[in-house]
Design a protein around this motif. Structure first.
Motif, PDB file in Angstrom:
ATOM      1  N   VAL A 110       0.697  -1.294   0.011  1.00 45.54           N
ATOM      2  CA  VAL A 110       0.125  -0.105   0.065  1.00 45.54           C
ATOM      3  C   VAL A 110       0.729   1.271  -0.106  1.00 45.54           C
ATOM      4  O   VAL A 110       0.431   2.387  -0.608  1.00 45.54           O
ATOM      5  N   ASN A 163       2.430   9.082   4.061  1.00 37.66           N
ATOM      6  CA  ASN A 163       1.630   8.521   5.297  1.00 37.66           C
ATOM      7  C   ASN A 163       2.637   8.456   6.506  1.00 37.66           C
ATOM      8  O   ASN A 163       3.519   7.836   6.645  1.00 37.66           O
TER       9      ASN A 163
ATOM     10  N   VAL B  78       4.264   7.604  16.845  1.00 40.02           N
ATOM     11  CA  VAL B  78       2.891   7.716  16.502  1.00 40.02           C
ATOM     12  C   VAL B  78       2.012   6.771  16.631  1.00 40.02           C
ATOM     13  O   VAL B  78       0.791   6.639  16.585  1.00 40.02           O
ATOM     14  N   TYR B  79       2.577   5.503  17.055  1.00 39.09           N
ATOM     15  CA  TYR B  79       1.720   4.204  17.219  1.00 39.09           C
ATOM     16  C   TYR B  79       1.407   4.094  18.776  1.00 39.09           C
ATOM     17  O   TYR B  79       0.602   3.502  19.311  1.00 39.09           O
ATOM     18  N   GLN B  96      -4.913  13.347  11.195  1.00 36.69           N
ATOM     19  CA  GLN B  96      -4.462  12.220  11.790  1.00 36.69           C
ATOM     20  C   GLN B  96      -5.767  11.018  11.412  1.00 36.69           C
ATOM     21  O   GLN B  96      -5.408   9.971  11.349  1.00 36.69           O
ATOM     22  N   ARG B  98      -7.129  10.568   8.832  1.00 38.88           N
ATOM     23  CA  ARG B  98      -6.918  10.243   7.590  1.00 38.88           C
ATOM     24  C   ARG B  98      -5.799   9.083   7.453  1.00 38.88           C
ATOM     25  O   ARG B  98      -5.851   8.146   6.937  1.00 38.88           O
ATOM     26  N   SER B  99      -4.659   9.710   8.524  1.00 36.47           N
ATOM     27  CA  SER B  99      -3.544   8.465   8.313  1.00 36.47           C
ATOM     28  C   SER B  99      -3.824   7.330   8.774  1.00 36.47           C
ATOM     29  O   SER B  99      -3.685   6.297   8.313  1.00 36.47           O
ATOM     30  N   LEU B 100      -4.777   7.203  10.015  1.00 43.37           N
ATOM     31  CA  LEU B 100      -5.178   5.924  10.563  1.00 43.37           C
ATOM     32  C   LEU B 100      -6.171   5.172   9.665  1.00 43.37           C
ATOM     33  O   LEU B 100      -6.088   4.088   9.605  1.00 43.37           O
ATOM     34  N   VAL B 102      -6.085   5.153   6.193  1.00 40.67           N
ATOM     35  CA  VAL B 102      -5.086   4.522   5.492  1.00 40.67           C
ATOM     36  C   VAL B 102      -4.445   3.438   5.718  1.00 40.67           C
ATOM     37  O   VAL B 102      -4.369   2.412   5.180  1.00 40.67           O
ATOM     38  N   LEU B 103      -4.009   3.613   7.416  1.00 40.20           N
ATOM     39  CA  LEU B 103      -3.496   2.525   7.927  1.00 40.20           C
ATOM     40  C   LEU B 103      -4.323   1.317   7.835  1.00 40.20           C
ATOM     41  O   LEU B 103      -3.906   0.030   7.476  1.00 40.20           O
ATOM     42  N   SER B 105      -6.672   0.451   5.996  1.00 39.64           N
ATOM     43  CA  SER B 105      -6.961   0.081   4.615  1.00 39.64           C
ATOM     44  C   SER B 105      -6.021  -1.085   4.145  1.00 39.64           C
ATOM     45  O   SER B 105      -5.945  -1.828   3.306  1.00 39.64           O
ATOM     46  N   ALA B 106      -4.795  -0.635   4.966  1.00 35.85           N
ATOM     47  CA  ALA B 106      -3.493  -1.580   4.622  1.00 35.85           C
ATOM     48  C   ALA B 106      -3.809  -2.800   5.435  1.00 35.85           C
ATOM     49  O   ALA B 106      -3.408  -4.154   4.959  1.00 35.85           O
ATOM     50  N   ILE B 107      -3.929  -2.772   6.595  1.00 38.13           N
ATOM     51  CA  ILE B 107      -3.715  -3.922   7.628  1.00 38.13           C
ATOM     52  C   ILE B 107      -5.029  -4.778   7.602  1.00 38.13           C
ATOM     53  O   ILE B 107      -4.852  -5.935   7.118  1.00 38.13           O
ATOM     54  N   VAL B 110      -5.558  -7.900   4.965  1.00 42.77           N
ATOM     55  CA  VAL B 110      -4.689  -8.725   5.094  1.00 42.77           C
ATOM     56  C   VAL B 110      -5.016  -9.535   6.687  1.00 42.77           C
ATOM     57  O   VAL B 110      -4.929 -10.936   6.548  1.00 42.77           O
ATOM     58  N   PHE B 166      -1.277  -7.061  14.660  1.00 41.45           N
ATOM     59  CA  PHE B 166      -2.654  -6.651  13.987  1.00 41.45           C
ATOM     60  C   PHE B 166      -3.585  -6.733  15.395  1.00 41.45           C
ATOM     61  O   PHE B 166      -4.454  -5.385  15.426  1.00 41.45           O
ATOM     62  N   LEU B 169      -3.972  -3.303  17.006  1.00 42.85           N
ATOM     63  CA  LEU B 169      -4.556  -1.992  16.278  1.00 42.85           C
ATOM     64  C   LEU B 169      -6.028  -2.011  16.715  1.00 42.85           C
ATOM     65  O   LEU B 169      -6.656  -1.118  16.047  1.00 42.85           O
ATOM     66  N   ARG B 218     -11.282  -5.379   1.795  1.00 40.71           N
ATOM     67  CA  ARG B 218     -10.789  -4.115   0.948  1.00 40.71           C
ATOM     68  C   ARG B 218     -12.105  -3.183   0.576  1.00 40.71           C
ATOM     69  O   ARG B 218     -11.895  -1.855   0.443  1.00 40.71           O
TER      70      ARG B 218
END
Lengths: 233, 233
Positions: A110, A163, B78-79, B96, B98-100, B102-103, B105-107, B110, B166, B169, B218
């Motif tokens: 990503v 990001n 930041v985590y 912030q 938005r960043s999260l 996007v995160l 959407s990646a995690i 999977v 994972f 999160l 997704r």
DNA sequence: TGTGACATATAAGTCTGACTTTTTGTTCGG
DNA sequence: CCGAACAAAAAGTCAGACTTATATGTCACA
């Protein structure tokens, strides 16, 4: 190698932190601040600061009249770079390395897709440079040089994604790659296919081909996962 | 709401932490421990503990003869859930969030794929239960109930993946979903399409269809991203 | 004028000991 | 048997003295 280093406080932390993350004290164990202070031969003030930091990592919980309780691993702040380092240095390193590699496999594709959209011209240049560096060190047991460029490459990708959460995983990736090169023995030269993939990825980002960048990165991380299956089944 | 709460030390942290993460002090600013202790009317011991914790989050750096230096945002951990909460409460909340997202959407895709492979029978049942709860609260402005089941659903997916990185999160996802419901106004009932996707996802996991689980997730996270584009372009 | 050794001031770091507060476990009275 | 008062234990807080590292300014010497 240790980041903390400085100060009496840091030295105690560098001993106690790894002990806890290594599971030396079963969850629920209670430690007394005074006893710890005696054991490490430091004042209570210093010990209290150490406990506070461990508490902020959710490794322990300090309660009045009861003491400092060790928390179960499920509570730990496993994204704290310090905790990651401690655990990678400990006994369950293989499991930890696998967790992190799986994390990479989720994040990096990503991130690469985003990098293809957002990378600056300068970042594209850096990427190409790193890829060339990898090629240059891909033969003749130049593992250290190869690792250096590999780490730099992935750092640029993560940063160029734009990001900040991805960017901050640069250290994690560096740790994983370094671990693969150093700890888990790597006698042979790196897989030529991987080298090619990196070169192509730099190309894809430069050409703003997000889909291809993502696909190529997926191949790279899948390779890393398979490699792990071979080494630690 | 605040996790720290307890103790004098926690109260100071809950003031100073948000100030720093909100950018009240430009990077490079120096704070003096003594002055801070005066300002908050606490002893130096307490103030030192606070500084130590902020230092472990890489928000500040303490050096002899110079003081406590505020670090640039790029250095922050930041985590750290605490840092995430502070930043979400601050001014750059949209960025912030938005960043999260996007995160996520990646995690999550999977994670869902892994969950389809590793989920226990009990976890599958929980998943179905959550999905049904979402359906039950999807109409008639039952937003709180919907949120509750939505959060639980994603927590189960992340936990069932079997990957501790994972799993940890879950809190982040909870924070994002809660933010969407509470802060960013959400007058209308949730998107029916999203509800359906969750039901299908529970089904896919139960049937061990990893590929479908990943694909469905997704779609869910892409929906979340698009929603964000509409709210904060 | 530049440079290196040295002195000095400063702010963090450390230690100690006394005191406070909260919590838990016990004991005593109903 | 149960609840309330009590006592002990451990963390929490504070104040003050002392130590140590280090940034910076000073001065002699080249």
């Amino acid at each position: 190698m240790s980041t903390t280093g400085r100060g009496l406080h840091g030295r105690v932390l560098d001993t106690l932190g790894p002990e806890i993350t290594a599971g030396a004290y079963p969850p629920g164990s209670v430690l007394r601040t005074d006893e710890l202070a005696q054991r490490f031969d430091v004042s209570r003030s210093v010990m209290r600061e150490v406990v506070r930091v461990l508490e902020s990592m959710h490794l322990v919980e300090s309660r009045r009249r009861v003491g400092v309780t060790v928390l179960p691993a499920r509570e730990w702040n496993v994204y704290d770079p310090q905790v990651i380092r401690w655990r990678l240095a400990g006994a369950d390193r293989p499991r930890q390395l696998r967790s992190l590699t799986v994390l990479r496999s989720a994040i990096e594709p990503v991130a690469a897709g985003l990098a293809a959209r957002n990378a600056t011209a300068e970042q594209c240049a850096e990427l190409t440079e790193c890829a060339l560096g990898m090629v240059a060190h891909s033969r003749g047991h130049r593992l250290e040089g190869y690792l250096f460029h590999d780490v730099a490459f992935h750092r640029v990708i993560l940063t160029a994604s734009g990001n900040e959460m991805f960017a901050r995983l640069g250290d994690v990736v560096a740790e994983v790659l370094a671990g693969r090169t150093h700890h888990d023995v790597m006698f042979e030269d790196p897989d030529p296919a991987a080298v090619t993939l990196h070169v192509q990825l730099a190309e894809a980002v430069r050409e703003r081909d997000a889909a291809r960048a993502e696909r190529l990165t997926r191949e790279i991380t899948e390779g890393a996962l398979q490699e792990l299956d071979v080494l630690a089944p």
